[in-house]
Write an enzyme that holds these catalytic residues in place. Structure first.
Site: not given
Length: 489
Positions: A198, A239
């Site tokens: 992330d 991501e």
């Protein structure tokens, strides 16, 4: 476990029935066989904000969600993917709290980023600050050190609070390297084999740059963490919300990526009834991607589609969605907006409502996603054709909560009986089971009002035809006996 060509589920730990134990039961009962590709459980760790993305620790599961044993039971039927927030940790994490108590005397002091680490000889110049790809009004938060009473500025990319609940980490620190190693080894012990990185695009801070996906340093970082993950038997999914060229560069280096272009491209095609943009994109995109329609954030636009969309058309799509109850997240930095002022980062709403709450349109959209090459991920709200949760937005003040409704067990029971959900579940089973999806993909020519997608593996064939203005989807396939069958979805 390697990534497989099968459908995955994305869900918060508490969004389907309140906890991980209920999620496990659903995967073994109502959703049995739907998600053999895996389940991406959005952060189930103790957290102080951002719906789990401000983690205090990765060693524990938040007791309100369940236990590591629950995660491991889910892993038996649907391999679990978890998030690693490589850019930041919670303000309430022990390391941050020790620093806020002791300041420079804390053994964790080197783990965090003060402005002086990036601009050692001067305050941050206005010109440099203007280049930053900001996610909040300022990249810094000021915190008070208890031992001395002094205020210190720390880099905080994310967080609506001031000071932020998400404190950035210095990737160059030996403490950081040890922290990442510890988390990956902990995941390995728990049987986790796929991890999403992330906010990885923000880990490099460098004077004179946007401080987002800074090259060449980001490539060195990604190779380093890929090596650490491989040693733990873990595959990574970075991501990165970035312009298409960066996604292509990631793919060229052997990384799996997210197809953040497809959600908007499908939405535009079904709202305008025109196939040209979507057809051209499907012909040139990489197949080494995870596909999606909706997610816990929103439908991406900038910077994911920079250079691809036509601004007037994108504006019409956004306006249509807003008229149907959506809200939008905007790009803050003027230097990263379009010359004509277009600045929409993401469209926040349920995908079902964006399509006008039309069952046929939702089925057609999902069919296009499932026929696109890559690993399909189905967000729980889209699986249940949920409407936008405006009450959650009012209650929390968080615009993204519009597509994060927590379903009770009773609501799930009712939702799975809806014809549209039954149709979506049949589509997912077809995608998992038909052998043609292991073969060759093609996008045949057609009229601008029609989209055709085909898969062929020897005698096995599967073709999707979508009449875009009517939002009517039909599949023609060969059965195991060789007979061709036409199915109206």
């Amino acid at each position: 476990m390697p990534v497989t060509n099968l459908v995955q589920l994305i869900t918060y730990p508490d969004s389907l029935g309140g906890g991980l134990e209920t999620l496990d039961r659903l995967l073994r009962s109502r959703f049995r066989g739907l998600f053999p590709g895996g389940t991406h459980i959005l952060p189930p760790f103790p957290s102080s904000g951002d719906r789990g993305f401000a983690p205090l620790t990765y060693a524990e599961i938040d007791p309100s969600f369940g236990t590591w044993e629950d995660v491991q039971r889910i892993n038996e039927v649907s391999p679990v993917m978890l998030d690693l927030m490589v850019n930041h940790m919670s303000r309430q994490a022990p390391a941050v709290q020790d620093f806020l108590a002791r300041g420079s005397q804390s053994r964790y002091a080197d783990l965090f980023i003060t402005p002086g680490k990036v601009w050692p000889k001067e305050p941050p110049p206005a010109a440099d600050l203007g280049k930053l790809f900001l996610r909040r009004a300022t990249p810094f938060s000021r915190y008070r050190v208890a031992a001395t009473g002094e205020e210190v500025s720390l880099w905080t990319t994310f967080g609506k609070e001031d000071p932020s609940e998400q404190v950035d980490l210095d990737r160059r620190s030996p403490l950081y390297k040890g922290f990442i190693q510890e988390v990956l080894e902990g995941f390995q012990r728990r049987g986790i084999r796929t991890v999403r990185l992330d906010a990885v695009g923000y880990v490099v801070k460098k004077a004179g740059t946007s401080c987002f996906f800074v090259e060449p340093e980001i490539w060195g970082y990604l190779e380093w963490i890929r090596g650490r993950a491989a040693a733990a038997g873990i595959q990574l999914l970075p991501e990165v919300h970035a312009e298409p060229a960066l996604q292509e560069a990631l793919s060229a280096r052997g990384f799996w990526t997210y197809d953040f272009i497809l959600p908007y491209a499908v939405l535009e095609a079904l709202l305008t009834g025109e196939a040209a943009f979507l057809r051209a994109y499907l012909r040139r995109r990489s197949s080494r991607q995870f596909t999606m329609l909706d997610c816990h954030d929103g439908v991406p636009l900038k910077p994911d589609l920079d250079g691809l969309y036509l601004s007037p058309r994108a504006r019409r799509v956004v306006e249509t969605c807003v008229a149907r109850g959506a809200n939008v997240n905007r790009v803050i930095s003027a230097s990263h907006q379009d010359a004509d002022g277009f600045d929409v980062h993401q469209i926040h709403c349920s995908y079902y409502d964006a399509l006008g709450s039309r069952d046929d349109a939702m089925v057609a959209a999902r069919a296009i996603q499932l026929f696109a090459p890559g690993v399909p991920q189905v967000y729980y709200a889209g699986l249940l054709a949920a409407g936008s949760d405006h009450e959650a937005v009012r209650r929390t003040g968080e615009s993204r909560e519009i597509n994060r409704h927590n379903f009770s067990s009773e609501e799930i029971d009712a939702a799975v009986q809806r014809p549209v959900v039954q149709r979506l579940m049949r589509l997912i089973r077809l995608r998992n089971e038909h052998p043609a999806f292991d073969g060759t993909f093609a996008v045949p020519d057609g009229s601008d009002a029609e989209l055709r997608l085909t898969w062929t593996a020897g005698p096995a064939e599967c073709e999707l035809t979508v009449d875009l203005p009517a939002a009517n989807a039909v599949v023609t396939l060969t059965e195991s006996c060789g007979q061709r069958v036409r199915l109206a979805l």
